[in-house]
Design an enzyme around this catalytic site. Structure first.
Site, short mmCIF file in Angstrom:
data_model
loop_
_atom_site.label_atom_id
_atom_site.label_comp_id
_atom_site.label_asym_id
_atom_site.label_seq_id
_atom_site.Cartn_x
_atom_site.Cartn_y
_atom_site.Cartn_z
N SER A 236 71.53 36.32 68.52
CA SER A 236 71.26 36.22 69.56
C SER A 236 71.87 34.37 69.12
O SER A 236 73.18 33.93 69.15
CB SER A 236 69.64 36.09 69.62
OG SER A 236 69.21 35.47 70.28
N HIS B 70 69.62 42.91 80.30
CA HIS B 70 69.62 41.89 78.26
C HIS B 70 69.14 40.67 79.42
O HIS B 70 69.98 40.26 79.58
CB HIS B 70 70.05 42.59 76.97
CG HIS B 70 69.01 41.79 76.59
ND1 HIS B 70 70.38 41.31 74.73
CD2 HIS B 70 68.23 40.54 75.85
CE1 HIS B 70 69.37 40.23 74.08
NE2 HIS B 70 68.14 39.61 74.69
N HIS C 234 65.54 42.46 73.89
CA HIS C 234 66.10 41.68 72.82
C HIS C 234 65.62 41.86 71.49
O HIS C 234 66.25 40.95 71.07
CB HIS C 234 65.87 40.22 73.13
CG HIS C 234 66.48 39.11 72.63
ND1 HIS C 234 67.74 38.73 73.02
CD2 HIS C 234 66.41 38.00 71.96
CE1 HIS C 234 68.11 37.88 72.08
NE2 HIS C 234 67.00 36.92 71.63
#
Length: 203
Positions: free
Chosen positions: A118, A170, A183
């Site tokens: 991320s 996503h 996620h």
């Protein structure tokens, strides 16, 4: 203020979950090993390697490379929501670049992996852009889980050394900022990612 409060809540939840599951969310291994992983956790994750992708990735690497062959250094940085919205925490990006440069200098024979999840993926992109091409040429592989910059090449990196794991639909990988269940499921990709990194290390 509300953003900071939310980040603190998520971090607390992540640490509580990690404790319940018995997952170590911190890794600092300065000693040289056959494979050296520099990893940046995601926004609001606990420790310095987080919970949702890092630990399972490291475990899979250890299985493939052999006991004691993998050393992991987590990047110490704020991992705040503000940093994510900036395109990756600037201080964290510089810290990652510094760790990678130091690892290249201190462990010249190691296979070095730059990795992140991320916002940690944003740090991989940013750190790679800060590093000279000569340093990046010595990187064995780059692995990003849930990359907010999905589809954008990593500066100074040979594309054959790069693996980006993004699940279909996503939200974060699509360049947005809504954290959905998808996620939080990148641990299931640990073996595939480790297989790639191990193959690159042995190439």
């Amino acid at each position: 203020m509300k953003v900071t409060a939310l980040g603190n809540t998520l971090t607390g939840f992540g640490q509580a979950l990690a404790t319940t599951l018995g997952v170590d969310t911190t890794s600092s291994s300065p000693n040289c090993a056959e494979m050296m992983v520099v990893f940046a956790r995601g926004t609001s994750e606990p420790g310095n390697v987080g919970l949702f992708s890092g630990p399972t990735f490291f475990d899979a690497l250890e299985v493939m490379m052999g006991a004691g062959a993998v050393s992991v250094q987590g990047v110490e940085y704020g991992a705040s929501i503000e940093g994510f919205l900036q395109g990756g925490d600037p201080a964290g990006s510089a810290a990652m670049a510094g760790i990678v440069e130091g690892t290249v200098q201190n462990c010249p024979n190691a296979k070095i992996v730059m990795s992140g999840y991320s916002q940690g993926g944003q740090l991989v992109h940013n750190a790679a852009a800060m590093l000279p091409a000569a340093t990046m040429a010595k990187i064995s592989s780059l692995v990003i889980f849930g990359d907010p910059n999905d589809g954008k090449p990593i500066a100074n990196a040979d594309p054959s050394k790069v693996m980006v794991v993004c699940h279909p639909g996503h939200n974060i990988c699509d360049g947005r900022d809504l954290v959905l269940v998808e996620h939080l499921t990148y641990s299931r990709d640990a073996v595939e990612a480790a297989t790639f990194a191990a193959a690159r290390a042995k190439a």
